[in-house]
Design a protein around this motif. Sequence first.
Motif, short mmCIF file in Angstrom:
data_model
loop_
_atom_site.label_atom_id
_atom_site.label_comp_id
_atom_site.label_asym_id
_atom_site.label_seq_id
_atom_site.Cartn_x
_atom_site.Cartn_y
_atom_site.Cartn_z
N GLN A 84 -7.17 -2.91 -2.81
CA GLN A 84 -6.66 -3.85 -3.81
C GLN A 84 -7.72 -4.19 -4.84
OE1 GLN A 84 -5.24 -6.87 -1.08
NE2 GLN A 84 -3.11 -6.20 -1.30
N PHE A 114 0.11 -2.43 -3.14
CA PHE A 114 0.55 -2.80 -4.48
C PHE A 114 2.08 -2.94 -4.51
CE2 PHE A 114 -3.44 -0.41 -5.53
CZ PHE A 114 -4.16 -1.52 -5.94
N PRO A 115 2.61 -4.02 -3.92
CA PRO A 115 4.07 -4.20 -3.91
C PRO A 115 4.67 -4.39 -5.29
CG PRO A 115 2.96 -6.17 -3.11
CD PRO A 115 1.92 -5.10 -3.21
N ASN A 116 3.83 -4.72 -6.28
CA ASN A 116 4.31 -4.92 -7.65
C ASN A 116 3.95 -3.75 -8.57
OD1 ASN A 116 5.37 -7.55 -7.09
ND2 ASN A 116 3.28 -8.37 -7.18
N THR A 173 4.41 -0.70 -0.49
CA THR A 173 4.97 -1.78 0.31
C THR A 173 3.97 -2.89 0.61
OG1 THR A 173 4.48 -0.50 2.32
CG2 THR A 173 6.72 -0.34 1.42
N GLU A 197 4.11 -0.70 -10.97
CA GLU A 197 5.16 -0.37 -11.94
C GLU A 197 5.93 0.88 -11.57
OE1 GLU A 197 2.05 -2.68 -14.33
OE2 GLU A 197 2.08 -1.23 -12.67
N ASP A 209 12.32 -0.06 -4.11
CA ASP A 209 12.32 0.37 -5.51
C ASP A 209 11.54 1.66 -5.74
OD1 ASP A 209 9.99 -0.93 -4.84
OD2 ASP A 209 9.76 -1.97 -6.76
N LYS A 236 6.63 3.49 -8.24
CA LYS A 236 6.46 3.82 -6.82
C LYS A 236 7.19 5.12 -6.52
CE LYS A 236 6.46 -1.09 -5.50
NZ LYS A 236 7.11 -2.11 -4.64
#
Length: 229
Positions: free
Chosen positions: A122, A142-144, A139, A146, A202, A148
């Motif tokens: 991270q 980096f769950p955010n 998951t 842009e 996503d 995946k």
Amino acid sequence: MKNKITIAIDGFSSTGKSTIAKLLAKKYNYIYVDTGAMYRAVSLYAKNKNIINNISLNTNKLIASLNDISLKFVYNKNLGYAEIFLNGDNVESEIRSLEVSQIVSKVAAVSEVRKKLVIAQQKMGKEGGIVMDGRDIGTVVFPNAELKLFMTASADKRAERRYRELIEKGDKVSYEDVLLNVKERDRIDSTRKDSPLIKADDAIEIDNSVMGIQEQFNEICKLVDQKLL
């Protein structure tokens, strides 16, 4: 247009995640981080210190040793990507052996190992402009992100690819042993309690059982370009 995004690539072993990630990093001038190399380096350390073998893992001893493990990526301009160093030594070649492959999923299942490496990952990607591949990037790390991606292929096809790589390196292995290792890693990675290998809701799935590298790369570049608009 966005300047930089985070690209998270997850998926099963031997699906070409690292190959695609390196190509993307080169094309978009992004930082590439091979998280699998980090877990493999910890596994190599554990093997060399007799903390783990094909039969057993001394989890308590591994946890107690984590502060003695230093990992660093050093860019190799001749190769065009960074190689991993374990306590000051380049171990990029050593960590790719079948012997390390046979133990890495067990080491990666230890929560304390994952916590140490996720924090490091991270920090590496906090500014964006990074391509990172592994098992839990979209998951957990980096769950955010842009973009995946979740890469998959049949076990037989993945074993064929891995077998060819090992033979080209001069390793003496059988296809049957490689296939067994691929299936066992799938089982451990997908069923571990801490950060199991699952497709993020996503994430875009890429099944490359019958796709070549260039075809995959072209399709994924379209997805990146859409995110950069």
